[in-house]
Design a protein around this motif. Sequence first.
Motif, PDB file in Angstrom:
ATOM      1  N   ALA A   1     -85.686  84.134   5.427  1.00 29.42           N
ATOM      2  CA  ALA A   1     -85.954  85.456   4.724  1.00 29.42           C
ATOM      3  C   ALA A   1     -84.872  86.274   5.029  1.00 29.42           C
ATOM      4  O   ALA A   1     -84.912  87.336   4.076  1.00 29.42           O
ATOM      5  N   ASP A   2     -83.614  86.158   5.511  1.00 28.60           N
ATOM      6  CA  ASP A   2     -82.609  87.256   5.125  1.00 28.60           C
ATOM      7  C   ASP A   2     -81.431  86.899   4.187  1.00 28.60           C
ATOM      8  O   ASP A   2     -80.333  87.172   4.253  1.00 28.60           O
ATOM      9  N   LEU A   3     -81.915  85.798   3.276  1.00 30.87           N
ATOM     10  CA  LEU A   3     -81.268  85.398   2.265  1.00 30.87           C
ATOM     11  C   LEU A   3     -82.052  85.558   0.843  1.00 30.87           C
ATOM     12  O   LEU A   3     -83.265  85.306   0.964  1.00 30.87           O
ATOM     13  N   TRP A   4     -81.354  86.294  -0.191  1.00 33.53           N
ATOM     14  CA  TRP A   4     -82.215  86.279  -1.253  1.00 33.53           C
ATOM     15  C   TRP A   4     -82.362  84.873  -2.109  1.00 33.53           C
ATOM     16  O   TRP A   4     -81.250  84.056  -2.073  1.00 33.53           O
TER      17      TRP A   4
ATOM     18  N   THR B   1     -89.499  89.850   9.528  1.00 35.94           N
ATOM     19  CA  THR B   1     -88.219  90.178   9.952  1.00 35.94           C
ATOM     20  C   THR B   1     -87.111  89.483   9.832  1.00 35.94           C
ATOM     21  O   THR B   1     -87.220  88.237  10.083  1.00 35.94           O
ATOM     22  N   PRO B   2     -86.181  89.997   9.259  1.00 36.41           N
ATOM     23  CA  PRO B   2     -85.037  89.052   8.865  1.00 36.41           C
ATOM     24  C   PRO B   2     -84.527  88.467  10.314  1.00 36.41           C
ATOM     25  O   PRO B   2     -84.311  88.875  11.246  1.00 36.41           O
ATOM     26  N   THR B   3     -84.023  86.963  10.123  1.00 36.31           N
ATOM     27  CA  THR B   3     -83.459  86.383  11.042  1.00 36.31           C
ATOM     28  C   THR B   3     -81.953  86.545  10.943  1.00 36.31           C
ATOM     29  O   THR B   3     -81.568  87.213   9.904  1.00 36.31           O
ATOM     30  N   PRO B   4     -81.283  86.372  11.804  1.00 36.71           N
ATOM     31  CA  PRO B   4     -79.714  86.792  11.790  1.00 36.71           C
ATOM     32  C   PRO B   4     -79.126  85.945  10.608  1.00 36.71           C
ATOM     33  O   PRO B   4     -79.433  85.186   9.894  1.00 36.71           O
ATOM     34  N   GLY B   5     -77.888  86.494  10.288  1.00 35.22           N
ATOM     35  CA  GLY B   5     -77.163  86.014   9.057  1.00 35.22           C
ATOM     36  C   GLY B   5     -76.558  84.748   9.330  1.00 35.22           C
ATOM     37  O   GLY B   5     -76.581  84.084  10.134  1.00 35.22           O
ATOM     38  N   PRO B   6     -75.912  84.033   7.996  1.00 35.91           N
ATOM     39  CA  PRO B   6     -75.644  82.724   8.275  1.00 35.91           C
ATOM     40  C   PRO B   6     -74.226  82.825   9.556  1.00 35.91           C
ATOM     41  O   PRO B   6     -73.432  83.537   9.579  1.00 35.91           O
TER      42      PRO B   6
ATOM     43  N   ARG C   1     -64.119  85.920   7.487  1.00 36.84           N
ATOM     44  CA  ARG C   1     -62.907  84.939   8.023  1.00 36.84           C
ATOM     45  C   ARG C   1     -61.466  85.502   7.498  1.00 36.84           C
ATOM     46  O   ARG C   1     -61.431  85.471   6.320  1.00 36.84           O
ATOM     47  N   ALA C   2     -60.524  85.895   8.350  1.00 31.96           N
ATOM     48  CA  ALA C   2     -59.269  86.350   8.007  1.00 31.96           C
ATOM     49  C   ALA C   2     -58.377  84.827   8.090  1.00 31.96           C
ATOM     50  O   ALA C   2     -58.499  84.375   9.284  1.00 31.96           O
ATOM     51  N   LEU C   3     -57.449  84.621   7.064  1.00 33.32           N
ATOM     52  CA  LEU C   3     -56.848  83.607   7.133  1.00 33.32           C
ATOM     53  C   LEU C   3     -55.345  83.964   7.181  1.00 33.32           C
ATOM     54  O   LEU C   3     -54.923  84.736   6.537  1.00 33.32           O
ATOM     55  N   PRO C   4     -54.800  83.314   8.269  1.00 33.86           N
ATOM     56  CA  PRO C   4     -53.442  83.615   8.412  1.00 33.86           C
ATOM     57  C   PRO C   4     -52.608  83.419   7.177  1.00 33.86           C
ATOM     58  O   PRO C   4     -52.550  82.388   6.721  1.00 33.86           O
ATOM     59  N   ASP C   5     -51.392  84.102   7.089  1.00 39.13           N
ATOM     60  CA  ASP C   5     -50.525  83.998   5.945  1.00 39.13           C
ATOM     61  C   ASP C   5     -49.318  83.011   6.693  1.00 39.13           C
ATOM     62  O   ASP C   5     -48.441  82.748   5.745  1.00 39.13           O
ATOM     63  N   GLY C   6     -49.163  82.564   7.882  1.00 43.26           N
ATOM     64  CA  GLY C   6     -48.308  81.829   8.367  1.00 43.26           C
ATOM     65  C   GLY C   6     -46.953  82.681   8.794  1.00 43.26           C
ATOM     66  O   GLY C   6     -46.040  82.129   9.074  1.00 43.26           O
ATOM     67  N   ARG C   7     -47.014  84.005   8.287  1.00 40.33           N
ATOM     68  CA  ARG C   7     -45.658  84.717   8.852  1.00 40.33           C
ATOM     69  C   ARG C   7     -46.198  86.058   9.852  1.00 40.33           C
ATOM     70  O   ARG C   7     -45.640  87.160   9.755  1.00 40.33           O
ATOM     71  N   GLY C   8     -47.562  85.736  10.309  1.00 40.18           N
ATOM     72  CA  GLY C   8     -47.991  86.593  11.431  1.00 40.18           C
ATOM     73  C   GLY C   8     -48.940  87.641  10.865  1.00 40.18           C
ATOM     74  O   GLY C   8     -49.427  88.519  11.661  1.00 40.18           O
ATOM     75  N   GLY C   9     -49.152  87.484   9.902  1.00 38.98           N
ATOM     76  CA  GLY C   9     -50.111  88.621   8.900  1.00 38.98           C
ATOM     77  C   GLY C   9     -51.191  87.788   8.395  1.00 38.98           C
ATOM     78  O   GLY C   9     -51.669  86.632   8.825  1.00 38.98           O
ATOM     79  N   THR C  10     -52.444  88.539   7.881  1.00 40.33           N
ATOM     80  CA  THR C  10     -53.584  88.046   7.353  1.00 40.33           C
ATOM     81  C   THR C  10     -53.250  87.955   5.782  1.00 40.33           C
ATOM     82  O   THR C  10     -52.921  89.037   5.061  1.00 40.33           O
ATOM     83  N   GLY C  11     -53.300  86.936   5.243  1.00 42.07           N
ATOM     84  CA  GLY C  11     -52.889  86.345   3.743  1.00 42.07           C
ATOM     85  C   GLY C  11     -54.034  86.494   2.879  1.00 42.07           C
ATOM     86  O   GLY C  11     -53.843  86.608   1.637  1.00 42.07           O
ATOM     87  N   ALA C  12     -55.394  86.308   3.323  1.00 40.16           N
ATOM     88  CA  ALA C  12     -56.527  86.079   2.568  1.00 40.16           C
ATOM     89  C   ALA C  12     -57.719  86.441   3.523  1.00 40.16           C
ATOM     90  O   ALA C  12     -57.716  86.067   4.705  1.00 40.16           O
ATOM     91  N   VAL C  13     -58.807  87.110   3.005  1.00 38.13           N
ATOM     92  CA  VAL C  13     -60.142  87.315   3.650  1.00 38.13           C
ATOM     93  C   VAL C  13     -61.336  86.927   2.940  1.00 38.13           C
ATOM     94  O   VAL C  13     -61.063  86.975   1.667  1.00 38.13           O
ATOM     95  N   LEU C  14     -62.162  85.873   3.409  1.00 38.67           N
ATOM     96  CA  LEU C  14     -63.541  85.510   2.735  1.00 38.67           C
ATOM     97  C   LEU C  14     -64.431  85.830   3.350  1.00 38.67           C
ATOM     98  O   LEU C  14     -64.523  85.962   4.778  1.00 38.67           O
ATOM     99  N   ALA C  15     -65.404  86.278   2.842  1.00 38.10           N
ATOM    100  CA  ALA C  15     -66.668  87.061   3.629  1.00 38.10           C
ATOM    101  C   ALA C  15     -67.884  86.800   2.673  1.00 38.10           C
ATOM    102  O   ALA C  15     -67.837  86.643   1.431  1.00 38.10           O
ATOM    103  N   HIS C  16     -69.014  87.016   3.453  1.00 32.77           N
ATOM    104  CA  HIS C  16     -70.321  86.869   2.822  1.00 32.77           C
ATOM    105  C   HIS C  16     -71.421  87.903   3.255  1.00 32.77           C
ATOM    106  O   HIS C  16     -71.402  88.138   4.332  1.00 32.77           O
ATOM    107  N   THR C  17     -72.381  88.357   2.512  1.00 35.52           N
ATOM    108  CA  THR C  17     -73.415  89.204   2.799  1.00 35.52           C
ATOM    109  C   THR C  17     -74.419  88.396   3.235  1.00 35.52           C
ATOM    110  O   THR C  17     -74.749  87.622   2.767  1.00 35.52           O
ATOM    111  N   THR C  18     -75.568  89.177   3.611  1.00 31.49           N
ATOM    112  CA  THR C  18     -76.700  88.732   3.772  1.00 31.49           C
ATOM    113  C   THR C  18     -77.688  89.514   3.206  1.00 31.49           C
ATOM    114  O   THR C  18     -77.250  90.811   2.821  1.00 31.49           O
ATOM    115  N   ARG C  19     -79.132  89.299   2.650  1.00 25.90           N
ATOM    116  CA  ARG C  19     -80.065  90.392   2.566  1.00 25.90           C
ATOM    117  C   ARG C  19     -80.130  91.365   3.671  1.00 25.90           C
ATOM    118  O   ARG C  19     -80.114  92.720   3.228  1.00 25.90           O
ATOM    119  N   ALA C  20     -79.762  91.026   4.918  1.00 27.74           N
ATOM    120  CA  ALA C  20     -80.065  92.140   6.172  1.00 27.74           C
ATOM    121  C   ALA C  20     -78.782  92.992   6.167  1.00 27.74           C
ATOM    122  O   ALA C  20     -79.030  94.204   6.635  1.00 27.74           O
TER     123      ALA C  20
END
Length: 282
Positions: A259-262, A2-7, A26-45
């Motif tokens: 187990a939830d990561l390749w 059974t996969p364990t929770p993601g990172p 994670r949404a990173l603010p652009d300093g002007r009230g919006g989102t300037g960039a997003v970083l993300a990651h999957t797991t096997r699950a």
Amino acid sequence: MTPTPGPDPGRDAAGAGGRGLLPWSRALPDGRGGTGAVLAHTTRAGGGWSPSPAPGAPAVGPYDGLDLALHVGDDPVAVRAARRALAADLAPRGVREVQHLQQVHGADVAVLRAERLRTAGRGDLPAVDAAVTDVPGLALVVLVADCVPVLLADAGAGVVGVAHAGRRGAVAGTALRALEAMRDLGARDVVAVLGPSICGRCYEVPPGLRDEVAAVSPVAATTTWDGRPAVDVAALVLEQLSGAGARVEQLPGCTAERADLWSYRRDGAASGRLAGLAWVPA
Ligand SMILES: [Zn+2]
């Protein structure tokens, strides 16, 4: 198993509007009230999504789960379905196009600007282990199973990058080159997130290989739990990027231990790949 929770399950996900296939983002603010960039990651699950096993197939096969790699022996129909599911997940988050890298354990960086994308066919992009872009809506994807996925962003400048740093790539400075390429596009205040990779305690290597890496940086030379020579690739990448002025953070989780990561080292050639992503929302 059974996969364990993601990172770091759920971390930052609410703030980023976290969706099904991206247990960490994670949404990173652009300093002007919006989102300037997003970083993300999957797991096997894959945050709960997984393809149905084929009739007669074992309930848990080597590729079951969210595998996004077309080069590892998995069923291409299932992988393309997983890629479509991921793209559908990303669309409401400002992603119009997903660009996978063709990784070759090198140190070259592709710079994807609007002009280049207009003139070059997508299939013509070179085989590289890192890419950077300032094009809104273009998500860059790095695929890994033990190597270090490096996600980079300057949200204020609207510049992102990804890099694939295995032992060879880390020694060659692939992530550093990606950082330099981002600075050429105007990035200054760069956040770097190292996704889950094999840890130094699990990555046993021949003594000569450890010596080679230690010659580049002593921080990468380590031992396994039982005292055999090993390499901590993430420690090397962390040192390189922080030394170059990036703000570096490492996500928890050793691919070989969870187990939830390749993990290529644990599972061999019949192993899927995790995805690290970076984009500027359109
Ligand atoms: Zn480990």
